[in-house]
Design a protein around this motif. Structure first.
Motif, mmCIF file in Angstrom:
data_model
loop_
_atom_site.group_PDB
_atom_site.id
_atom_site.type_symbol
_atom_site.label_atom_id
_atom_site.label_comp_id
_atom_site.label_asym_id
_atom_site.label_seq_id
_atom_site.Cartn_x
_atom_site.Cartn_y
_atom_site.Cartn_z
ATOM 1 N N VAL A 16 0.848 -1.193 0.000
ATOM 2 C CA VAL A 16 0.000 0.000 0.000
ATOM 3 C C VAL A 16 0.885 1.246 0.000
ATOM 4 C CG1 VAL A 16 -1.814 1.249 1.243
ATOM 5 C CG2 VAL A 16 -1.766 -1.258 1.303
ATOM 6 N N TYR A 17 0.546 2.214 -0.853
ATOM 7 C CA TYR A 17 1.198 3.536 -0.815
ATOM 8 C C TYR A 17 0.283 4.487 -0.046
ATOM 9 C CZ TYR A 17 4.291 1.853 -4.561
ATOM 10 O OH TYR A 17 5.203 1.149 -5.300
ATOM 11 N N ARG A 18 0.796 5.092 1.011
ATOM 12 C CA ARG A 18 -0.021 6.025 1.804
ATOM 13 C C ARG A 18 0.537 7.432 1.668
ATOM 14 N NH1 ARG A 18 -0.002 1.363 4.696
ATOM 15 N NH2 ARG A 18 -2.081 0.484 5.037
ATOM 16 N N ARG A 25 -3.793 0.735 -2.841
ATOM 17 C CA ARG A 25 -3.382 -0.662 -2.693
ATOM 18 C C ARG A 25 -2.864 -1.151 -4.041
ATOM 19 N NH1 ARG A 25 -4.002 -4.079 1.549
ATOM 20 N NH2 ARG A 25 -5.080 -2.383 2.571
ATOM 21 N N ALA A 26 -1.561 -0.979 -4.289
ATOM 22 C CA ALA A 26 -0.980 -1.301 -5.590
ATOM 23 C C ALA A 26 -0.861 -2.812 -5.789
ATOM 24 C CB ALA A 26 0.383 -0.645 -5.729
ATOM 25 N N VAL A 27 -0.652 -3.529 -4.691
ATOM 26 C CA VAL A 27 -0.667 -4.997 -4.748
ATOM 27 C C VAL A 27 -1.662 -5.446 -3.687
ATOM 28 C CG1 VAL A 27 0.681 -7.117 -4.494
ATOM 29 C CG2 VAL A 27 1.728 -5.119 -5.557
ATOM 30 N N GLU A 45 -2.140 -3.460 -17.991
ATOM 31 C CA GLU A 45 -1.934 -2.066 -18.366
ATOM 32 C C GLU A 45 -1.105 -1.352 -17.308
ATOM 33 O OE1 GLU A 45 -6.028 -0.444 -20.058
ATOM 34 O OE2 GLU A 45 -6.229 -2.024 -18.588
ATOM 35 N N SER A 46 -0.672 -0.177 -17.685
ATOM 36 C CA SER A 46 0.080 0.673 -16.776
ATOM 37 C C SER A 46 -0.794 1.026 -15.562
ATOM 38 C CB SER A 46 0.459 1.914 -17.581
ATOM 39 O OG SER A 46 1.040 2.839 -16.756
ATOM 40 N N GLY A 47 -0.186 1.049 -14.376
ATOM 41 C CA GLY A 47 -0.919 1.420 -13.169
ATOM 42 C C GLY A 47 -1.585 0.254 -12.464
ATOM 43 N N CYS A 48 -1.279 -0.976 -12.883
ATOM 44 C CA CYS A 48 -1.919 -2.143 -12.270
ATOM 45 C C CYS A 48 -1.099 -2.737 -11.125
ATOM 46 C CB CYS A 48 -2.200 -3.203 -13.327
ATOM 47 S SG CYS A 48 -3.583 -2.745 -14.384
ATOM 48 N N GLY A 49 0.091 -2.196 -10.860
ATOM 49 C CA GLY A 49 0.878 -2.664 -9.719
ATOM 50 C C GLY A 49 2.016 -3.606 -10.066
ATOM 51 N N ASP A 280 -8.647 3.874 -9.999
ATOM 52 C CA ASP A 280 -7.833 4.520 -8.983
ATOM 53 C C ASP A 280 -7.673 3.532 -7.823
ATOM 54 O OD1 ASP A 280 -6.775 6.012 -6.971
ATOM 55 O OD2 ASP A 280 -8.411 7.478 -6.900
ATOM 56 N N LEU A 281 -6.431 3.192 -7.524
ATOM 57 C CA LEU A 281 -6.206 2.132 -6.522
ATOM 58 C C LEU A 281 -6.481 2.595 -5.094
ATOM 59 C CD1 LEU A 281 -3.006 0.576 -8.116
ATOM 60 C CD2 LEU A 281 -5.357 -0.242 -8.250
ATOM 61 N N ALA A 282 -6.795 3.885 -4.934
ATOM 62 C CA ALA A 282 -7.141 4.380 -3.599
ATOM 63 C C ALA A 282 -8.646 4.273 -3.351
ATOM 64 C CB ALA A 282 -6.693 5.827 -3.435
HETATM 65 N N1 LIG Z 1 6.092 6.082 -5.408
HETATM 66 C C1 LIG Z 1 4.757 5.990 -5.355
HETATM 67 N N2 LIG Z 1 4.036 6.806 -4.565
HETATM 68 C C2 LIG Z 1 2.698 6.724 -4.487
HETATM 69 N N3 LIG Z 1 1.961 5.840 -5.190
HETATM 70 C C3 LIG Z 1 2.601 5.018 -6.014
HETATM 71 C C4 LIG Z 1 4.031 5.037 -6.147
HETATM 72 N N4 LIG Z 1 4.391 4.090 -7.033
HETATM 73 C C5 LIG Z 1 3.242 3.504 -7.433
HETATM 74 N N5 LIG Z 1 2.167 4.057 -6.816
HETATM 75 C C6 LIG Z 1 0.763 3.644 -6.972
HETATM 76 O O1 LIG Z 1 0.739 2.301 -7.361
HETATM 77 C C7 LIG Z 1 0.072 2.149 -8.609
HETATM 78 C C8 LIG Z 1 0.723 1.047 -9.396
HETATM 79 O O2 LIG Z 1 2.001 1.466 -9.809
HETATM 80 P P1 LIG Z 1 3.042 0.493 -10.505
HETATM 81 O O3 LIG Z 1 3.393 -0.597 -9.569
HETATM 82 O O4 LIG Z 1 4.136 1.348 -10.996
HETATM 83 O O5 LIG Z 1 2.172 -0.106 -11.688
HETATM 84 P P2 LIG Z 1 2.618 -0.627 -13.142
HETATM 85 O O6 LIG Z 1 4.043 -1.040 -13.056
HETATM 86 O O7 LIG Z 1 1.682 -1.755 -13.427
HETATM 87 O O8 LIG Z 1 2.395 0.520 -14.083
HETATM 88 C C9 LIG Z 1 0.131 3.533 -9.241
HETATM 89 O O9 LIG Z 1 -0.947 3.746 -10.112
HETATM 90 C C10 LIG Z 1 0.039 4.422 -8.040
HETATM 91 O O10 LIG Z 1 -1.319 4.527 -7.627
#
Ligand SMILES: Nc1ncnc2c1ncn2[C@@H]1O[C@H](COP(=O)(O)OP(=O)(O)O)[C@@H](O)[C@H]1O
Ligand SMILES: [Mg+2]
Length: 328
Positions: A16-18, A25-27, A45-49, A280-282
């Motif tokens: 989780v990124y806070r 919750r990226a994973v 796709e991009s943004g899936c974690g 949006d993962l939040a």
């Molecule tokens: N350094 C960070 N700070 C805050 N949120 C992040 C950060 N890195 C990734 N995230 C969050 O995690 C999500 C997934 O990111 P990422 O793991 O880079 O996905 P992918 O590699 O599939 O594109 C992002 O959309 C964002 O919401």
């Protein structure tokens, strides 16, 4: 006889990124396993974690990210329980990572030779000369011309493809047992991509290393992967052997990804992009995160929590209430 444990086992991983009151919750509960010699592609796709998953395996998630739960076992050892020193010893020697942006992974003020040598000497007690030889061998293995000359160059003197090859050489100099490659060809033009892919294939054949290949490019997957895990909104929504997932996708998201794939034989036919965007993962609701984009949604999808991965007639596993159906 019981079979040996998988080389890599990820269990119930949550990252989780806070930030500013938001928790992304990226994973969100990932399980996967990988055996020696096997290539598992993580696609989506991009943004899936995907990147976050790779970083978490290596213990490289940094603030504002945090591993909230789960385990990462490498050759039976729990990486999350290791001291920072022990983890550093494993990284680079047993597990190495090839990042998307090679140029960013190289130190601009050190020569290529110094960087490869440093990695080698950090993990093996060898002389400078021996480290130099190993570095040359690693570069030669990458098909790089005149490795002895290359060792004296600085990163700014390298093309993108060359820099990526150097990164691969560094990542493989110590013959790691696991290579995590995150979008290894995304920033390169098509002809250079083909060369890098050939080298990764060669590497896979020659070394017996396991590879976790992170990519949004399904063409890359088709050429390299034994198994595929499709990631959406932090979860694996489908996994199975590559041929099955490609020929008979079970999850509507996998089917949509495949339909959106650029095809060499398609001529001028426009791409069928997947409508909408990853969520949006939040603000995940607990329902299937693909629901707003799914053309196959049924009542259960709007009422029940996101289903677990379950075996499908194709032989893959998918997390879906109404998977794709194939007659016969
Ligand atoms: N350094 C960070 N700070 C805050 N949120 C992040 C950060 N890195 C990734 N995230 C969050 O995690 C999500 C997934 O990111 P990422 O793991 O880079 O996905 P992918 O590699 O599939 O594109 C992002 O959309 C964002 O919401
Ligand atoms: Mg990424």
């Amino acid at each position: 006889m019981t079979p040996p444990p998988p080389l890599l086992q990820v269990e119930g991983l949550h990252v989780v990124y806070r930030e500013r009151g938001r928790a992304s919750r990226a994973v969100g509960g990932v399980d996967l396993s990988l055996s020696a010699g096997e290539t598992l592609a993580v696609v989506g796709e991009s943004g899936c974690g995907k990147t976050t998953l790779g970083l978490a395996i290596l213990g490289l998630v940094s603030r504002p990210g945090n591993i909230d739960a789960g385990g990462v076992l490498f050759a039976g050892r729990d990486l999350r329980a290791l001291s920072p020193d022990d983890l550093r010893r494993i990284r680079g020697r047993d597990i190495s990572m090839i990042f998307q942006d090679a140029a960013a992974g190289l130190n601009p003020v050190l020569s290529v030779g110094t960087q490869v040598e440093e990695i080698v000497r950090a993990h093996r007690s060898v002389s400078k000369r021996e480290a130099r030889d190993l570095a040359e061998t690693a570069l030669r293995r990458q098909g790089l011309p005149a490795p002895e000359r290359l060792l004296s160059l600085y990163p700014f003197q390298l093309s993108g493809g060359m820099a990526q090859r150097v990164m691969i050489a560094i990542a493989t100099a110590l013959q790691p047992r696991l290579i995590i490659a995150d979008e290894p060809t995304s920033h390169l033009d098509v002809t250079v991509q083909a060369g890098i892919l050939r080298e990764l294939q060669e590497l896979k054949r020659g070394s017996g290393a396991a590879m976790l290949l992170i990519t949004h490019d399904l063409g890359v997957v088709a050429r390299l992967a034994d198994r595929v895990a499709v990631m959406y909104a932090g979860r694996i929504v489908e996994s199975g052997d590559a041929t099955t997932v490609f020929s008979r996708p079970s999850h509507p998201y996998t089917a949509a990804l495949l339909a959106a794939r650029p095809r060499i034989d398609a001529g001028d036919v426009p791409l069928a992009a997947i409508r909408g965007a990853p969520p949006d993962l939040a603000s995940l609701t607990g329902l299937c995160a693909f629901l707003p984009r799914c053309s196959k949604a049924v009542t259960a999808c709007r009422a029940d929590p996101w289903p677990q991965l379950a075996g499908q007639p194709s032989g893959s596993a998918a997390a879906c209430f109404n998977p794709m159906y194939y007659a016969g």
